[in-house]
Design a protein around this motif. Structure first.
Motif, short mmCIF file in Angstrom:
data_model
loop_
_atom_site.label_atom_id
_atom_site.label_comp_id
_atom_site.label_asym_id
_atom_site.label_seq_id
_atom_site.Cartn_x
_atom_site.Cartn_y
_atom_site.Cartn_z
N VAL A 271 0.86 -1.18 0.00
CA VAL A 271 0.00 0.00 0.00
C VAL A 271 0.89 1.23 0.00
O VAL A 271 1.76 1.38 0.86
CB VAL A 271 -0.91 0.03 1.24
N PRO B 9 -5.12 6.13 1.01
CA PRO B 9 -4.43 5.25 0.06
C PRO B 9 -4.27 5.91 -1.30
O PRO B 9 -5.20 6.54 -1.83
CB PRO B 9 -5.34 4.03 -0.02
N LEU C 27 -6.37 -2.43 3.88
CA LEU C 27 -6.37 -1.03 4.27
C LEU C 27 -6.57 -0.87 5.78
O LEU C 27 -5.98 0.03 6.40
CB LEU C 27 -7.44 -0.26 3.51
N THR D 64 -3.29 -1.69 7.44
CA THR D 64 -2.37 -0.58 7.15
C THR D 64 -2.60 0.56 8.13
O THR D 64 -1.65 1.10 8.72
CB THR D 64 -2.57 -0.09 5.71
#
Length: 386
Positions: free
Chosen positions: A195, A206, A241, A244
């Motif tokens: 990412v 992102p 995500l 992350t």
């Protein structure tokens, strides 16, 4: 007499071997910045840059501070040790930056393993290697040994047997020195994704989710092809995500670019591998144009504290890059076939970054690529084929 606006002053901190310096200078010019460069490189023209020791972040920041003629409006580090120096300097001037301590943790693989352990994040079992070459508790599964401070796969070696572990450990120690910390972690098979994001006031926005069609099983881990958007299910994309965001918060990064790598196992679970407080490395940023502008331009805009889009545009064609790893040691004599490669449908650029006479050092000791091939097409499958 008319009023003339003073151009913003950007301090760009960059190590001698960075691929990114030119792109950031181009971005700064496009935004009307006056630039001061701080680097550990020897400069041909005295006074053209501030030469510092990037291994001493506080000392380097102090040297830059003494040499500046005006206070900076933004400080940007390109990669490697320049990132901590830039954070220290930006923090001193209360500019947009993550805390320097968070940047230090992000650049230390063992430190960010500890940070993610504290929040219960899913990551491979790991341990620090003791001075006698032992470590507790990982069993007999294949393991990966790695230095704590290197990027791009340098010094990372998979070992499957006790003999292989001893050989790998000796090799890593020859690279980093007998007293440098080394860590070991259980090898995790699976698909690999990365990412690229921009952290704004603690929120990870992102910019791209890359897929690595060839994640590599070792013993060394050269990156080859990166494709975006990654071919993931909606659940996998959501989980990537979410993890992350958790690891970025655990490390303490609050502002600036971040690059986070994960693996997805055969049951679809996402595992954190490592992160860096920078955007994607090498020349790979050329495949990203968030909100229609070069990635480096967006990053300089963010460092200046300028308004950013509330949602960065992730739509558009699929893109990818093939990093040409050094295949074996030697000296580069010539490169053939670039015209034929550039003529392939979907290929948008071929750039060889090493010239004749360059010494070629493959992984795990090396940290450079011979060149980069870029592609764009309607779908990731087409990019991979090109």
């Amino acid at each position: 007499m008319g009023w003339v606006e003073t151009p913003p002053h950007l301090v760009l901190v960059t190590p001698r071997h960075s691929y990114r310096t030119g792109a950031f200078l181009t971005a700064a010019r496009a935004l009307g910045c006056r630039v001061t460069v701080a680097t550990d490189a020897e400069v041909a023209l005295p006074g053209s840059a501030i030469v510092v020791d990037l291994a001493d972040p506080a000392g380097a920041a102090g040297v830059v501070e003494q040499r500046l003629d005006t206070a900076p409006d933004a400080v940007v580090g390109t990669d490697g040790p320049a990132l901590t120096v830039a954070a220290v300097l930006a923090e001193e001037h209360r500019l947009v930056t993550s805390p320097a301590e968070a940047v230090r943790i992000a650049l230390d693989k063992m430190a960010h393993r500890l940070a993610v352990d504290r929040i219960g994040g899913r990551q491979p079992a790991w341990a620090a290697v003791d001075r006698d070459g032992s470590w507790p508790g990982l069993g007999d599964d294949p393991v990966v040994l790695k230095p704590t401070d290197r990027q791009g796969g340098q010094g990372v070696i998979r070992a499957d047997t006790p003999e292989g572990v001893r050989e790998a450990l000796d090799r890593v120690r020859r690279l980093v020195g007998p007293d440098a910390p080394i860590m070991v972690e259980r090898y995790l098979p699976g698909r690999e994704v990365a990412v690229d994001g921009l952290v704004v006031h603690g929120e990870v926005r992102p910019l791209a989710v890359f897929e690595k069609p060839d994640p590599g099983d070792g013993p060394f881990f050269a990156e080859t092809v990166l494709l975006q958007p990654a071919r993931l299910s909606s659940d996998e994309y959501r989980d990537v995500l979410a993890l992350t965001a958790r690891v970025v918060a655990a490390v303490g990064l609050t502002d600036g670019p971040v690059h986070v790598e994960h693996r997805i196992d055969e049951s679809g679970r996402v595992w954190f591998l490592e992160l860096a407080p920078r955007s994607i490395g090498g020349l790979c940023s050329r495949v990203l144009r968030p909100d229609g502008e070069p990635l480096e331009q967006l990053l300089v805009r963010a460092a200046l504290g300028r308004a950013l889009p509330t949602r960065l545009d992730l739509d558009g064609p699929a893109t990818g890059v093939h990093m040409l790893a050094v295949p074996r040691p030697g000296v580069l004599e010539e490169v053939k076939g670039t015209d034929r490669a550039a003529a392939v449908s979907g290929i948008t650029g071929v750039e060889v970054t090493m010239g004749p006479g360059a010494e070629l050092v493959p992984l795990p000791e090396g940290d450079r690529y011979v060149g980069f091939v870029f592609a764009e097409a309607p779908a990731p499958d087409d990019v991979e084929q090109a």
